[in-house]
Design a protein around this motif. Structure first.
Motif, PDB file in Angstrom:
ATOM      1  N   UNK A 104       0.847  -1.201   0.000  1.00  0.00           N
ATOM      2  CA  UNK A 104       0.000   0.000   0.000  1.00  0.00           C
ATOM      3  C   UNK A 104       0.878   1.244   0.000  1.00  0.00           C
ATOM      4  N   UNK A 105       1.947   1.210   0.814  1.00  0.00           N
ATOM      5  CA  UNK A 105       2.883   2.329   0.843  1.00  0.00           C
ATOM      6  C   UNK A 105       3.501   2.573  -0.520  1.00  0.00           C
ATOM      7  N   UNK A 106       3.931   1.499  -1.159  1.00  0.00           N
ATOM      8  CA  UNK A 106       4.571   1.634  -2.465  1.00  0.00           C
ATOM      9  C   UNK A 106       3.583   2.136  -3.526  1.00  0.00           C
ATOM     10  N   UNK A 107       2.319   1.712  -3.410  1.00  0.00           N
ATOM     11  CA  UNK A 107       1.306   2.172  -4.367  1.00  0.00           C
ATOM     12  C   UNK A 107       1.086   3.674  -4.213  1.00  0.00           C
ATOM     13  N   UNK A 108       0.890   4.095  -2.954  1.00  0.00           N
ATOM     14  CA  UNK A 108       0.633   5.518  -2.705  1.00  0.00           C
ATOM     15  C   UNK A 108       1.772   6.367  -3.246  1.00  0.00           C
ATOM     16  N   UNK A 109       3.008   5.918  -2.963  1.00  0.00           N
ATOM     17  CA  UNK A 109       4.158   6.687  -3.400  1.00  0.00           C
ATOM     18  C   UNK A 109       4.278   6.657  -4.924  1.00  0.00           C
ATOM     19  N   UNK A 110       4.035   5.460  -5.490  1.00  0.00           N
ATOM     20  CA  UNK A 110       4.239   5.294  -6.926  1.00  0.00           C
ATOM     21  C   UNK A 110       3.352   6.195  -7.768  1.00  0.00           C
ATOM     22  N   UNK A 111       2.071   6.277  -7.405  1.00  0.00           N
ATOM     23  CA  UNK A 111       1.184   7.101  -8.231  1.00  0.00           C
ATOM     24  C   UNK A 111       1.325   8.589  -7.919  1.00  0.00           C
ATOM     25  N   UNK A 112       1.883   8.910  -6.731  1.00  0.00           N
ATOM     26  CA  UNK A 112       1.864  10.309  -6.302  1.00  0.00           C
ATOM     27  C   UNK A 112       2.689  11.208  -7.222  1.00  0.00           C
ATOM     28  N   UNK A 113       3.790  10.687  -7.782  1.00  0.00           N
ATOM     29  CA  UNK A 113       4.643  11.531  -8.625  1.00  0.00           C
ATOM     30  C   UNK A 113       3.856  12.071  -9.819  1.00  0.00           C
ATOM     31  N   UNK A 114       3.203  11.142 -10.520  1.00  0.00           N
ATOM     32  CA  UNK A 114       2.480  11.533 -11.728  1.00  0.00           C
ATOM     33  C   UNK A 114       1.246  12.359 -11.380  1.00  0.00           C
ATOM     34  N   UNK A 115       0.526  11.926 -10.330  1.00  0.00           N
ATOM     35  CA  UNK A 115      -0.706  12.610  -9.973  1.00  0.00           C
ATOM     36  C   UNK A 115      -0.427  14.024  -9.452  1.00  0.00           C
ATOM     37  N   UNK A 116       0.649  14.185  -8.676  1.00  0.00           N
ATOM     38  CA  UNK A 116       0.984  15.516  -8.174  1.00  0.00           C
ATOM     39  C   UNK A 116       1.339  16.448  -9.329  1.00  0.00           C
ATOM     40  N   UNK A 117       1.998  15.882 -10.337  1.00  0.00           N
ATOM     41  CA  UNK A 117       2.383  16.710 -11.479  1.00  0.00           C
ATOM     42  C   UNK A 117       1.164  17.210 -12.249  1.00  0.00           C
ATOM     43  N   UNK A 118       0.050  16.472 -12.165  1.00  0.00           N
ATOM     44  CA  UNK A 118      -1.154  16.869 -12.891  1.00  0.00           C
ATOM     45  C   UNK A 118      -2.101  17.704 -12.046  1.00  0.00           C
ATOM     46  N   UNK A 119      -1.722  17.952 -10.788  1.00  0.00           N
ATOM     47  CA  UNK A 119      -2.620  18.704  -9.923  1.00  0.00           C
ATOM     48  C   UNK A 119      -2.615  20.170 -10.313  1.00  0.00           C
ATOM     49  N   UNK A 120      -3.764  20.799 -10.095  1.00  0.00           N
ATOM     50  CA  UNK A 120      -3.886  22.207 -10.445  1.00  0.00           C
ATOM     51  C   UNK A 120      -3.889  23.084  -9.195  1.00  0.00           C
ATOM     52  N   UNK A 121      -4.766  22.754  -8.261  1.00  0.00           N
ATOM     53  CA  UNK A 121      -4.834  23.577  -7.058  1.00  0.00           C
ATOM     54  C   UNK A 121      -3.789  23.115  -6.034  1.00  0.00           C
ATOM     55  N   UNK A 122      -3.439  23.995  -5.111  1.00  0.00           N
ATOM     56  CA  UNK A 122      -2.468  23.663  -4.073  1.00  0.00           C
ATOM     57  C   UNK A 122      -2.985  22.542  -3.186  1.00  0.00           C
ATOM     58  N   UNK A 123      -4.278  22.588  -2.911  1.00  0.00           N
ATOM     59  CA  UNK A 123      -4.883  21.594  -2.030  1.00  0.00           C
ATOM     60  C   UNK A 123      -4.763  20.199  -2.631  1.00  0.00           C
ATOM     61  N   UNK A 124      -5.054  20.144  -3.919  1.00  0.00           N
ATOM     62  CA  UNK A 124      -5.010  18.872  -4.628  1.00  0.00           C
ATOM     63  C   UNK A 124      -3.581  18.323  -4.652  1.00  0.00           C
ATOM     64  N   UNK A 125      -2.643  19.233  -4.939  1.00  0.00           N
ATOM     65  CA  UNK A 125      -1.250  18.821  -4.999  1.00  0.00           C
ATOM     66  C   UNK A 125      -0.789  18.334  -3.624  1.00  0.00           C
ATOM     67  N   UNK A 126      -1.277  19.016  -2.611  1.00  0.00           N
ATOM     68  CA  UNK A 126      -0.893  18.664  -1.250  1.00  0.00           C
ATOM     69  C   UNK A 126      -1.331  17.238  -0.907  1.00  0.00           C
ATOM     70  N   UNK A 127      -2.497  16.827  -1.398  1.00  0.00           N
ATOM     71  CA  UNK A 127      -2.977  15.466  -1.124  1.00  0.00           C
ATOM     72  C   UNK A 127      -1.962  14.438  -1.630  1.00  0.00           C
ATOM     73  N   UNK A 128      -1.490  14.632  -2.853  1.00  0.00           N
ATOM     74  CA  UNK A 128      -0.554  13.646  -3.429  1.00  0.00           C
ATOM     75  C   UNK A 128       0.818  13.755  -2.810  1.00  0.00           C
ATOM     76  N   UNK A 129       1.178  14.980  -2.368  1.00  0.00           N
ATOM     77  CA  UNK A 129       2.463  15.099  -1.666  1.00  0.00           C
ATOM     78  C   UNK A 129       2.408  14.400  -0.314  1.00  0.00           C
ATOM     79  N   UNK A 130       1.244  14.463   0.319  1.00  0.00           N
ATOM     80  CA  UNK A 130       1.071  13.694   1.549  1.00  0.00           C
ATOM     81  C   UNK A 130       1.146  12.204   1.257  1.00  0.00           C
ATOM     82  N   UNK A 131       0.528  11.781   0.155  1.00  0.00           N
ATOM     83  CA  UNK A 131       0.566  10.360  -0.224  1.00  0.00           C
ATOM     84  C   UNK A 131       2.008   9.923  -0.432  1.00  0.00           C
ATOM     85  N   UNK A 132       2.799  10.793  -1.068  1.00  0.00           N
ATOM     86  CA  UNK A 132       4.202  10.481  -1.291  1.00  0.00           C
ATOM     87  C   UNK A 132       4.929  10.330   0.038  1.00  0.00           C
TER      88      UNK A 132
END
Lengths: 356, 489
Positions: A104-132
């Motif tokens: 689960x840890x590896x999944x969260x981290x793995x998708x976070x790079x790509x998903x954070x790069x596609x985030x638009x708002x700060x809040x959204x980006x923050x979610x994936x940075x937390x996942x990372x």
């Protein structure tokens, strides 16, 4: 030639079985050395970065590499499956829930790079940075726990089925082991960032790492002491275990001094050696078994767990042909991306740079 | 809820979800590689924009594919430890080779490709995406080599002492005829899927009010050509694979056609039907003689065995193995889930032909002399929704492949019931199933959400077009489009 390959050399293991035991240890050591960087950087995003842009920059520093680094884990798993299927089966099914948490840890981290790069708002980006961040803490902690709980002896039946209860997984040694892996990954990531970012940020990384070492030392010393009581490594394999312990301690001290002297490169290599040393400590202690059962008669020996001689021969040929090529382009991919990133590179300008 | 049932559900869920993203990666990597190659060959900036734009979708899919792939690899040991013990000698080798030969190449060069657009000359940079595609395709060969062994064991012997299968002939494992029927079908299916995704998403792209028409027109045509070639090849390779399966796994074939009683040629083909799996009878709409044409490519000649005959035959042949303790004593018959297989096959085949027709229509409606597609909203809607169509097809394909070997995990050698981890428990499987399910929903949802967003943001603006003379404003054809620009390039 084939006769020689099949001849038992050490503790009833023939050359290829020894080789593959070593290869698996090596692959896991390389994995921890490399993915330790990504875990550490992930932790640094929450501990050190001031804002979302800085976090994005840190993640960008490992962006081109994390994927390749993780392949060493996949290779380790695949190689274990191929060369020691009984080990793979016992370990993976026995540590079911712990491995699941690592996944689960590896999944969260793995998708976070790509998903954070596609985030638009700060809040959204923050979610994936937390996942990372979460993934970067959970995965090394879980792996550290698994590695250190395996060496204490596991409840295993004659068929190799492991039924690891809660206290087999969670005990003092395994917790300290998990914490140690997390802290050394963190240090390793800091040292990597000190090489990857501009001079000012680099200094900040090393200043932090200087302080973190004072927390990492106790973890390491307690780990060594607990290992003396919880495992039979120092009794059974005294000299090699002592040697590796000394190497780990020396590398740690060397890393600390390098951080004081602002030598990021030395510090990076040292913390990497410490991480790889932990793997060496564990694999050296396991030998000549791959799984140590609480009832020593049921322990799984290397030559029992290994696959057939024919498969090992095939795998050896494949390894000798492919590994050099892999290493060449793997190192090359690091080499071409060696340039330092600049802190002023906000995500917007990174995006612009990518789009060129 | 049993350990076996939950383990099977978990494996099915992971495989199906993972296999949404594998063909997406292979297919889109190929499409992007073609686009970038066009850029290198023609030096038209639009192709670079296309490669970068569709590259974003590719990278999104790749990220999800990678993380689900790790689950897949670990699951063999976690949930199917007895299988790993029995088969590790043979199954592990392709898996390890896959990592060494393919995954490293794929994940290294994708990182290089992503971050070096302005570092290397186009002619060199395009090589990185081709290597990424090559890596993902080669990885398919090795994982299918492992799967092919489960469908048709070759080049092995059973170790008398341990009772485990051992590899005796590596060349035979790699040369498994099942593999060389499976792989072309999977690889061409991936191309079809990649092409169709570009077609469908471009259709959605056209509908956006600020759509760059020239960009999407060229994209949709590249996508449609790839989907067209892919769908023709996937139908041919599928046919070849079926011919192999009739010989190799007759039970699987009989179930996909809903045949319980033996059929003499010319055999009728059931188009739609319902199987009563309890009483072993089937009823439906039939076309006389069609099945003989489909299966043997001639009207007279073969006999097609039905599931009842095959079940009796297997009980006679393989009853012995049960006594030796290798097969599960609880298995009383060898029937496979006929309804699922029957309908999976129909969906899969229908998708192949549907994509073929859609691709031809797309090419026709976007032809140079009269490009009308972008103004016809209903056509765009159909194409857009059909983005999801190939995913239905690939899912159907895997259901046939994996359910069709029931009750075996390794055909004729080990049953699914014997393969499961003896240490697995219902609560732990229940937890992991729920968490995986939620994670998959989350990742799938976010993937679609971000893909949509990328599409609506549109491609990067063309700096050359801005410098050049202003784009001629053309009166909008659709009533609702007021500010639509058409670049007559």
């Amino acid at each position: 030639m084939t006769e020689f390959l099949a001849k038992p050399l050490i503790d009833g293991n023939n050359l290829l079985q020894l080789l593959w035991f070593f290869v698996i240890a090596l692959v896991f050591a390389i994995f921890l050395f490399l993915d330790g960087i990504d875990f550490g950087v992930g932790m640094a995003t929450r501990v050190l970065a001031h804002n979302g842009d800085e976090r994005a920059l840190y993640m960008r520093a490992v962006g081109p590499h994390w994927d390749g680094n993780e392949v060493w884990l996949i290779t380790g798993g695949g190689a274990m499956f191929a060369s020691f299927p009984l080990w793979y089966a016992s370990l993976f099914s026995g540590y079911y829930l712990l491995l699941f948490i690592v996944l689960v840890g590896l999944i969260l981290r793995g998708v976070s790079f790509e998903f954070a790069a596609h985030s638009v708002t700060d809040c959204e980006r923050s979610v994936w940075q937390w996942a990372n961040f979460a993934g970067s803490v959970i995965a090394p902690f879980g792996l550290g726990m698994m590695l250190t709980s395996v060496i204490q002896g596991v409840p295993m039946d004659a068929a190799g089925n492991v039924r690891a209860g809660f206290f087999d997984v969670v005990n003092w040694l395994s917790i300290v082991g998990g914490v140690a892996v997390v802290f050394f990954s963190f240090l390793h990531g800091l040292h990597f960032l000190s090489l990857k970012l501009d001079k000012k940020t680099s200094e900040r990384m090393l200043n932090t790492s200087k302080k973190v070492y004072w927390i990492a030392y106790p973890a390491l010393v307690v780990f060594v002491i607990l290992a003396f009581f919880f495992t039979d490594f120092y009794q059974r394999r005294t000299w090699s275990t002592l040697l590796i312990t000394v190497v780990i301690l020396a590398a740690t001290i060397c890393g600390h001094i390098s951080a004081y002297k602002k030598r990021g490169g030395f510090a990076f290599v040292s913390s990497g050696v410490t991480l790889a040393g932990i793997i060496a400590f564990i694999f050296n202690g396991l030998f000549p078994n791959v799984m140590i059962a609480t009832d020593p008669a049921k322990s799984l020996a290397v030559h029992v767990a290994s696959s057939s001689q024919y498969t090992l021969e095939i795998m050896t040929i494949v390894l000798c042909c492919l590994l050099p090529i892999v290493l060449v382009y793997f190192v090359w991919s690091y080499y071409i991306q060696r340039k330092r990133l600049i802190t002023d590179d906000s995500p917007a300008s990174i995006k612009a740079a990518l789009a060129q | 809820m049993t350990v076996l049932g939950l383990s099977r559900f978990q494996f099915a869920m992971t495989t199906v979800f993972h296999f949404f993203f594998v063909p997406l990666s292979i297919g889109l990597a190929f499409t992007v590689a073609i686009m970038e190659t066009l850029y290198v060959a023609k030096r038209k900036y639009i192709y670079k924009r296309m490669a970068q734009f569709w590259g974003k979708i590719f990278l999104l899919g790749f990220a999800v594919g990678v993380v689900t792939g790790i689950i897949q690899e670990f699951q063999f040991g976690m949930n199917w430890s007895n299988y790993s013990r029995f088969m590790g000698d043979i199954f592990g080798a392709p898996l390890a080779i896959e990592a060494l030969l393919a995954f490293f190449m794929e994940s290294t060069f994708i990182g290089v490709w992503m971050f070096t657009w302005n570092r290397f000359k186009p002619g060199l940079h395009v090589i990185f995406i081709w290597l990424t595609w090559l890596g993902s395709t080669v990885s398919a060969i090795w994982i299918l080599a492992a799967n092919a062994f489960m469908q048709r064991p070759v080049g092995y012997g059973i170790n008398k002492k341990t009772g485990h299968a051992e590899m005796t002939n590596f060349a035979a494992v790699i040369g498994n005829p099942q593999l060389w029927r499976e792989f072309p079908h999977v690889a061409t299916g991936a191309l079809m899927l990649g092409g169709m995704v570009v077609v469908g998403m471009s259709a959605f792209g056209f509908m956006h009010k600020n759509a760059d028409r020239a960009f999407f027109t060229r994209s949709i045509r590249v996508g449609a050509i790839i989907a067209l070639i892919g769908s023709i090849l996937v139908i041919i390779t599928g046919d070849l694979q079926t011919l192999e399966i009739i010989k190799d796994q007759p039970m699987k074939f009989a179930a996909t056609e809903g045949i319980y009683e033996d059929l003499k040629s010319p055999a009728p083909w059931m188009v739609v039907g319902f199987m009563n799996e309890g009483s072993h009878t089937a009823a439906g709409l039939e076309i006389p003689g069609m099945l003989s044409l489909l299966a043997f490519h001639k009207l007279y000649g073969g006999t097609i065995q039905g599931m009842n005959t095959l079940n009796q035959q297997f009980l006679g042949e393989r009853g012995k193995i049960i006594k030796n303790g290798i097969a599960h004593p609880e298995i009383s018959n060898y029937y496979v889930p006929a309804n699922v297989l029957f309908w999976s096959f129909r969906f899969m085949a229908a998708v192949g032909f549907a994509v073929l027709i859609l691709a031809i229509c797309t090419l026709w409606f976007t032809r140079k002399s009269k490009n009308t597609l972008a103004d016809s909203r209903w056509k765009l809607w159909i194409l857009g929704i059909c983005t999801y169509l190939p995913f239905v097809g690939t899912t159907g394909g895997w259901l046939i492949t994996e359910l069709g070997r029931y009750p075996w995990i390794v055909y004729g050698l080990q049953t699914i019931a014997d393969a499961v981890s003896p240490t697995a428990t219902v609560p732990s499987l229940l937890i992991t199933n729920i968490v995986y399910f939620l994670l998959f929903c989350l990742m799938g949802g976010v993937m679609i959400f971000y893909s949509r967003r990328v599409l609506h943001q549109g491609p990067e603006p063309d700096p050359e077009a801005a410098k050049a003379e202003p784009v001629p404003e053309v009166a909008p054809a659709g009533a609702h489009a007021t500010t639509r620009k058409v670049a007559l390039a």
